[in-house]
Write a protein that holds these residues in place. Structure first.
Motif, PDB file in Angstrom:
ATOM      1  N   SER A 119       0.830  -1.197   0.000  1.00 41.59           N
ATOM      2  CA  SER A 119       0.000   0.000   0.000  1.00 41.59           C
ATOM      3  C   SER A 119       0.864   1.247   0.000  1.00 41.59           C
ATOM      4  N   GLN A 174      -7.030   0.661  -0.586  1.00 37.96           N
ATOM      5  CA  GLN A 174      -7.383  -0.537   0.180  1.00 37.96           C
ATOM      6  C   GLN A 174      -8.594  -0.282   1.073  1.00 37.96           C
ATOM      7  N   ASP A 230      -5.976  -1.619  -5.045  1.00 41.19           N
ATOM      8  CA  ASP A 230      -5.335  -2.183  -3.851  1.00 41.19           C
ATOM      9  C   ASP A 230      -6.347  -3.061  -3.121  1.00 41.19           C
ATOM     10  N   GLU A 231      -6.160  -4.355  -3.223  1.00 34.26           N
ATOM     11  CA  GLU A 231      -7.056  -5.341  -2.596  1.00 34.26           C
ATOM     12  C   GLU A 231      -8.528  -5.063  -2.867  1.00 34.26           C
TER      13      GLU A 231
HETATM   14 MG   LIG Z   1      -2.083  -2.708   2.149  1.00 38.26          MG
END
Ligand SMILES: [Mg+2]
Ligand SMILES: Nc1ncnc2c1ncn2[C@@H]1O[C@H](COP(=O)(O)OP(=O)(O)OP(=O)(O)O)[C@@H](O)[C@H]1O
Ligand SMILES: Nc1ncnc2c1ncn2[C@@H]1O[C@H](COP(=O)(O)OP(=O)(O)OP(=O)(O)O)[C@@H](O)[C@H]1O
Ligand SMILES: [Mg+2]
Lengths: 357, 340, 307, 509
Positions: free
Chosen positions: D47, D89, D169-170
């Motif tokens: 991240s 995220q 991100d995810e």
């Molecule tokens: Mg992360």
């Protein structure tokens, strides 16, 4: 911006000291004292005043005045830590002062008068607390209303008069609280300091402080851990009310007279400034009682400086603003990180050159 | 009767799923304002008089402008405490200049620029030095008031034929009855206020800057991560609120024809009260300019009502406080009920 | 004379006469005494007095109240203004609606000719006079000159200016004011400010303090007492509240100049006269007294002081 | 074959936080028309690397080149202008605004009178439709939809700008299988149009399904850039965790079945517990040592049932029994007093208390049950913190760090420690493995089994049917805010059984 969180630790001790909010407060305090001493060479001189049985001198009167700021700033710190605000402290001072003076004039025993005044402060604080915690009203607006209404209550108590209890015979203990000395040091300052220490000890030695901060940081998450945010909110406003009542006693007992309009006027702003100078964020969360106490003393010192420098009364707000702005700007992360930021930029340029080459 | 129907209407709509719950406090303000007028009329018989309505607007054009100004920072969860003091400093400087023979248009521009300068200062303190809006504008408030008192503590009046007073003044009589209390009149100040309201509405609802203001109020960090120009918007907000405060100053001084360093003490709180009564949440994110205007009107009508009810002098502040409280509690109740 | 019969019969035609009172509000000391007296006098005279206070000395709320009274078509308006300027528009409206206006306490400055016509009389004591009395008293106390301070009210109020002007008009050349500071009318602040000033000017041997109101004088007296200078620093104040007179008797204060708040009767009379078709005097000056120790004791013992 | 030119080149990126070098000389290249995955354990620096590329963090050393031009990114706006669109995220949207506005903020369609709302909403609808969200009303407030859906809205938002680089991100951590497939469909389309996609996920299956190229990070260090199809799984895992894959033997541990003896009393038993608009009156038993899995589609009411059992929402119907005794659970406090704990799926808003330290976050629930004025003795506190820091392998192993500065996975571990510290009899875990790396996920799953073995009742809520089936003794299936089945998880039960149950009951209803 998140980047501002990035403090530099490479500078080690010096960096940490420079990065600490308290440092700049202390510097400001010392600077003000130095300025005063330059203007008035006897500013630091302490003499023994046989008339009052205590030390005398500009610093002593400054401490005497700071007692009330200490009280409201302490309460305000806890409230602000929960991401609230208490604009009613000035009015509570007036109400508590009005209560005690009116009772004294009415012939009530001085201790009873003191207790009742404190109780009145506690009650107003509790009403704030109930409105904020149970009804879920916004603190700013709730205490703003209480600030308006509180002033009115003070006027109702004295029927609009500025009740004067200086002639009342039994008022000695109250007078002593505000004007007396303990071992040469102003009694009200000692009392205020003791109260601050007690609040500090209770907050930090029990879990109260952590829970207050927790509610201020994230109320819903706190509730999910089993903390009762309502209880905490109620508590801090009640404490703030009680301490404001103490401040009100200090302010009125000093002259044994309440002024329904002037007693405590604008002091909520001073208290908030003291808290912010002390490093507690208005957004709630971590608090520093020591910082706020220092902030309170600085506020008293600014006012003392205004008198000492003989600043034209018209210019006092501007001077006040200038000092506050300077202190707050010095505390800004941007200033702390100045050297680190420059280093970073240099390194970056170097590495970019290396890439280009 | 009236109450029941008006209050029920939004609730029914809400079930349909179309109605926006965020508007409830604002609608409550409308309803209560109308109820207060009706109550005043029924009990004292003067609240529907055209003269009353006219002076409600003429005397509070400044407050309407301030309420619009205050809405912007409050929508982001900030606040601008300096508006009252900016009224003072711009008024004092303006009067000084007029008396020194400066032409009125120049004076107007200078007043607005002074306001903007304080807004800029607040913006710099907030954005560049991480000061919280409350503290930053508290500082500029002290600063503005202090400088105003340094410039002059006299009560300054406009010179004759100044080319400035026409902004306030009596304005135009739209309906001219034999009795002044039945005249419907309007002056440029009111028109300026209306323009400001329209400006505020368009800014907030039809520009990206306005939407960014709401986004900041929802979550500043999200707004930043979304790539919105948060910093620039913050500058716009405090510049606008301070400049509008200067405009309020123009309208006010033109109306009464004099100015002084003590003008505007506590007006920031009246403005905040107006904004809150109008349904804007002090923590930001929700609210409407039109609500703030209604809030200002409600706030303005509180004093006449306490006077007519003969509230004892000492208790006036208590009553005004309680009335605002009732308002806030009512709104809260409506909002909670709505959620259920 | 042709107005004929007594005022009683006149007003009975449509019940009571209504008078709007644009007031400052209960702010302790002078103000509370003054407004209570006016309220009482009008009640006694059979008027229906509608009272409208302001907040924070805010002129705007007074203007609003004034305009409201015009719209309400009251029979007369009493104006106790916080500011002496800025009333032209409102007074013009009153003139148009033919509502007589009586200014009390503070006179207002009007440029507009129509607006001027609305004002029937001014009733009240003089602030300048009070300032002059203070200067004369100090001159008498210290014929050989002295150093001292002035404690002022909040910067910018016209009372503060008028009392200051009065002082400047009459102050003797050998009387030196070391510093003027504002203590915001507040006892408590006056104490702090005075303590600071006494510290600062110790070497210059301050001998007098002119406090622009009783509240501040009382605070100053306590600071003087704490510094062990009681009696050595003479304090002169304006207003004449009972508390201050008591302090004169006790020797804490040297001299109190009354700023007489008790003129409700005169005001009510003027309004009545006007409504009865008579023409009251344009300037009804209210006499004020001054109190040294003896006079203060006498006044207190008489038990007649209302405030 | 011509080597493609990378659109983004990050070289030697270093970012330091007080006490940690989050990134230390990391390189990353993104190619147009490729999906590139950043791989690494929780806290590896993924991240942070993304935030360096999007201008959120200023870099301390290194260089960023976009489209061949050296670029200074001083804020998210710069990144956006450089054609980089990002979905972070944590969901970063404004809940006070409408869904459509969140999609279009900053890109509203304008007419002669400022923003043209009709066009703007139409445009928003178009972008939402791309994500399969055409049924959402763009004018409805964002707060009216669940976090998972908000995540999809955030992705829709990223598609609004004509990006050259899309960073996710995810994005899949809170999506169910179907939605993941829909997302991949879109990603492929976007990729084929020549956009470079940077993707982070802890699901290896997904990585192998969608990505072309991998960059592996470990402890803030750059390990290697490889092509996905040339890298076998165990080699990848080995690079990520620095150990060989065999050492992760516990992955795939399956619960030994706990037989309920006849006549045995459940620890917790709810009867017709419900709350209007959230979950219909429900019966549910949890026995000591039993793991009850809640399965269902997004928005089926699993979280609601969990919250109700914890008193996070006040039930308006039904009864609650603890060890046969009737109790009333109407607040988290009373639940905790009764030894019932709940770990939220909404870590940021309802879980962590960001500005408190890891230590305080671990102890706070225990402290709350003891009361404000009975502080936990320092020695006891130290022991608890020490124990869980080690047991759950929290990194960095410094309990005095602020929890907000931990990576997502590690925050989750701290939260689990918080609930374990109160020694609950019933532990409700809502998506405990969401966003957690394979190592930590195995650790947490292992922990769940251990706790059950020690006699704790566990409710395990997860969108990953695989782990629900593997860990649970019984599976409660929810649909449309209603419990539709209670399946005893014997050998005949598989993921397919659950999916079928959900589908079938739909037909009946
Ligand atoms: Mg992360
Ligand atoms: N603002 C911050 N202040 C201090 N340390 C931080 C901060 N943000 C991240 N870190 C630290 O930097 C490291 C990298 O964190 P990062 O969030 O990039 O990990 P990640 O690879 O994304 O992990 P996850 O898979 O759990 O999301 C961690 O050790 C974390 O604790
Ligand atoms: N498809 C949908 N349409 C509208 N609202 C939905 C939808 N899905 C979820 N929601 C909202 O989210 C709530 C369901 O919560 P949530 O999604 O947390 O349930 P869950 O079963 O725990 O699912 P998960 O934990 O996977 O998100 C519902 O009350 C509803 O308001
Ligand atoms: Mg869920």
């Amino acid at each position: 911006m998140a980047a501002s969180d990035k403090k530099d630790e490479k500078n080690g001790l010096v960096g940490r000291i420079l990065g600490n909010n308290l440092t700049w407060s202390v510097v400001a305090l010392i600077a003000l004292i130095i300025i005063c001493t330059i203007v008035d060479h006897s500013f630091l001189k302490l003499t023994w005043n046989t008339n009052t049985g205590g030390l005398a001198g500009p610093l002593i009167t400054m401490l005497q005045e700071s007692a009330r700021y200490l009280m409201i700033a302490t309460g305000m710190t806890l409230v602000i830590s929960t991401a609230g605000i208490d604009l009613s402290v000035g009015s509570v001072m007036a109400v508590a002062g009005a209560t005690s003076m009116q009772l004294l004039v009415g012939g009530t025993n001085v201790w009873v008068a003191i207790l009742v005044s404190l109780l009145v402060g506690l009650i107003i604080g509790s009403v704030n607390g109930l409105l904020v915690s149970v009804l879920g009203l916004q603190p700013f607006i709730t205490t703003l209303i209480m600030m308006l209404a509180g002033r009115g209550v003070a006027k109702v108590i004295t029927s609009g008069e500025n009740t004067d209890a200086s002639q009342v015979a039994g008022g000695e203990p109250l007078r002593w609280i505000a004007n007396g000395f303990i071992l040469g040091i102003p009694a009200n300052f000692v009392i205020a300091l003791v109260i601050v220490l007690i609040v500090g000890a209770v907050a930090r030695k029990t879990a109260m402080g952590m829970m207050i901060e927790s509610v201020g940081i994230n109320q819903e998450a706190s509730r999910m851990t089993g903390i009762k945010p309502r209880k905490i909110l109620f508590l801090v406003y009640a404490i703030s009310g009680l301490l404001a009542a103490v401040a009100g006693l200090f302010a009125t007992a000093s002259v044994m007279r309440v002024d329904v309009v002037k007693t405590g006027q604008d002091l909520e702003m001073y208290a908030i400034l003291a808290v912010v100078i002390g490093g507690t964020s208005l957004l709630g969360g971590k608090f520093s009682l020591a910082g706020s106490a220092l902030g309170a003393v600085i506020i008293a010192m600014i006012r003392k400086t205004i008198i000492t420098l003989g600043i034209d009364s018209a210019a006092t707000p501007a001077f006040f603003a200038a000092v506050v702005i300077i202190i707050c700007v010095m505390q800004a992360p941007k200033i702390h990180n100045l050297s680190a930021e420059m280093k970073r930029k240099r390194a970056l340029r170097a590495s970019q050159k290396a890439v280009a080459a | 009767m009236t109450t029941a129907t008006t209050v029920n209407a939004p609730a029914k709509k809400a079930k349909g799923g179309k109605f926006n719950a965020q508007m409830i406090p604002t609608i409550a303000a409308v309803v209560i304002f109308i109820l207060m007028l009706i109550m005043g009329q029924v009990m004292f018989g003067t609240y529907f008089r055209l003269g009353f309505i006219s002076s409600l607007f003429i005397d509070h054009a400044y407050l309407i402008i301030l309420a619009v100004a205050m809405t912007l920072p409050i929508l982001t969860g900030g606040i601008d405490l300096s508006v009252g003091a900016i009224v003072a400093i711009t008024a004092v400087v303006g009067m000084k200049l007029l008396n020194g023979g400066a032409p009125a248009p120049l004076v107007l521009v200078i007043m607005l620029l002074i306001g903007a300068a304080f807004g800029l200062l607040a913006g710099v303190l907030i954005e560049e030095f991480n000061m919280q809006p409350f503290i930053a504008t508290l500082s500029t408030m002290f600063l503005a008031r202090g400088i105003a008192s340094i410039i002059s503590t006299d009560s300054l009046t406009m010179p004759e034929n100044n080319g400035f007073g026409w902004i306030g003044g009596e304005g135009w009589k739209i309906i001219d009855n034999p009795k002044i209390s039945n005249d419907l009149s309007i002056n440029l100040g009111v028109i300026i206020a209306v323009v400001v309201v329209v400006f505020g509405y368009i800014l907030l609802h039809h520009t990206r800057t306005g939407r960014t203001i709401y986004a900041i109020g929802g979550s500043r960090s999200s707004a930043e991560l979304m790539g919105l120009p948060v910093k620039r918007t913050q500058y716009v907000i405090y510049l606008t609120s301070a400049t509008l405060a200067a405009l309020a100053s123009i309208v006010y001084t033109a109306n009464i024809g004099s100015a002084k360093n003590t003008v505007g003490v506590g007006w920031e709180l009246d403005a905040v009260a107006s904004v809150v009564i109008g349904g804007t949440i002090i923590t930001g994110g929700f609210g409407y300019v039109l609500g703030s205007v209604l809030g200002a009107l409600v706030r303005s009508i509180l004093e006449p009502l306490t006077t007519d009810f003969g509230v004892p002098a000492e208790a006036v502040q208590i009553v005004v406080g309680i009335m605002i409280l009732v308002f806030v509690v009512l709104q809260r109740a409506v909002t909670v009920l709505q959620k259920e | 004379a042709c107005g004929g019969s007594s005022s009683g019969s006149d007003s009975s035609s449509d019940g009571q006469k209504t008078v709007g009172f644009v007031a400052v509000g209960p702010e302790g000391g002078f103000r509370t005494a003054n407004e209570n007296d006016i309220k009482k006098a009008f009640k006694d005279a059979g008027f229906n007095l509608v009272y409208s206070p302001t907040q924070n000395n805010d002129q705007q709320k007074q203007i609003q109240a004034f305009n409201k009274f015009v719209n309400d078509e009251v029979d007369a308006i009493i104006l106790s203004s916080t500011e002496d300027k800025g009333w032209d528009d409102s007074l013009k409206k009153a003139a148009e609606a033919e509502i007589p206006v009586f200014t009390v306490d503070r006179n207002v400055e009007v440029k507009d000719a129509t607006a001027k016509k609305a004002i029937v009389s001014h009733i009240g004591p003089s602030n300048e006079w009070a300032g002059e009395q203070a200067a004369e008293r100090i001159a008498k106390d210290f014929p050989n000159g002295a150093n001292g301070f002035i404690l002022e009210g909040p910067a910018g109020l016209s009372v503060v200016k008028d009392r200051g002007t009065g002082w400047s008009n009459k102050v003797a050349s050998n009387i030196k004011v070391l510093e003027s500071q504002s203590a915001n009318w507040s006892t408590d602040e006056a104490k702090t400010v005075t303590a600071g000033l006494l510290d600062k000017y110790k070497s210059q041997n301050p001998q007098f303090i002119f406090a622009q109101n009783d509240e501040m004088g009382i605070g100053a007296a306590q600071a003087v007492d704490a510094a062990g200078l009681k009696g050595k620093v003479k304090i002169v104040t304006i207003d004449g509240t009972k508390a201050a007179l008591q302090k004169v008797v006790d020797g804490d204060l040297d001299f109190v100049i009354e700023y007489n708040p008790i003129f409700g009767k005169e005001t009510a009379q003027a309004v009545k006269d006007k409504l009865d078709g008579k023409t009251p005097k344009a300037d009804i000056q209210i006499d004020s007294k001054t109190f040294d120790k003896a006079a203060a004791k006498e006044a207190l013992d008489s038990g007649e002081r209302a405030y | 074959m011509t080597e493609k030119q990378p659109i983004v080149v990050m070289k030697g990126i270093t970012i330091e936080f007080p006490g940690v070098k989050a990134l230390d000389g990391v390189d990353l290249r993104l190619f147009p028309g490729e999906v590139h995955a950043l791989m690494g354990e929780n806290g590896a620096g993924k991240s942070t690397m993304i935030k360096a590329l999007t201008g959120v963090y200023k870099i301390d050393a290194g260089s960023i080149t976009v489209d061949g031009k050296p670029t200074q990114l001083n804020g998210t706006l710069d990144a956006q202008n450089a054609g980089i669109a990002t979905v972070y995220q944590e969901v970063n949207l404004c809940t006070n605004l409408s869904i459509g506005e969140n999609v279009m903020l900053g890109h509203e369609k304008r007419g002669p009178l400022g923003i043209d709302w009709r066009k703007t909403h139409a445009e928003a609808r178009k972008h939402l439709a791309k994500m399969g969200l055409e049924y959402l009303d763009p004018r409805a407030p964002l707060s009216s939809i669940s976090i998972a859906m908000q995540q999809l809205v955030a992705i829709a938002r990223a598609m609004v700008i004509d990006a050259k680089v899309l960073i996710l991100d995810e994005p899949t951590s809170s999506l169910d299988a179907n939605e993941v497939q829909d997302l991949f469909e879109i990603m492929r389309k976007v990729r084929d149009s020549g956009v470079a996609i940077l993707f982070v996920s802890h699901f290896l299956d997904q990585i192998y399904e969608i990505t072309d190229r991998l960059t592996i990070l470990r402890n803030g260090q750059f390990i290697k850039e490889v092509m996905t199809r040339e890298t076998p799984r165990d080699e990848l895992i080995g690079m990520m965790i620095g150990k060989s894959a065999d050492e992760l033997s516990q992955i795939g541990a399956k619960k030994a079945r706990r037989e309920i003896k006849p006549g045995e009393k459940p620890v917790v038993s709810i009867r017709q517990l419900g709350r209007k608009g959230q979950i219909e009156p429900t019966d549910q038993d949890v026995y000591a040592g039993e793991v009850v899995g809640f399965a269902g589609l997004l928005g089926s009411g699993r979280t609601e049932l969990g919250r109700l059992m914890f008193g996070a929402d006040k039930p308006d119907h039904g009864e609650y029994y603890l060890n046969g005794k009737k109790i009333s659970v109407d607040s988290p406090y009373t639940a905790l007093k009764n030894k019932i704990a709940y770990s939220t799926e909404n870590r940021r808003d309802e879980g962590i208390i960001g500005d408190l330290t890891v230590r305080q976050n671990m102890l706070i629930a225990l402290q709350a049950t003891r009361g404000m004025f009975k502080p936990i003795p320092k020695k006891e506190a130290d022991e608890i913190v020490d124990k869980y820091m080690k047991e759950l392998n929290v990194r960095p192993p410094d309990p005095n760090k602020l929890i907000k500065n931990l990576s997502g996975g590690n925050q989750q571990k701290v939260l689990i420690a918080r609930w374990l510290a109160v020694h609950p009899e019933l532990l409700i875990l809502d998506e405990p493995t969401r966003g957690i790396d394979i190592g930590a996920k195995a650790e947490i799953q292992q922990k769940v089994l251990e706790l059950a073995a020690q006699g704790m009742g566990v409710v395990f809520i997860s969108s990953e049917l695989e782990e629900v089936v593997r860990l649970s003794d019984t599976i409660t299936v929810l649909k449309d805010h209603k419990k539709i089945a209670n399946i005893v998880n014997d050998d005949t039960v598989s993921q397919a059984t659950i999916v079928e149950t959900i589908a079938n009951s739909g037909k009946e209803a």
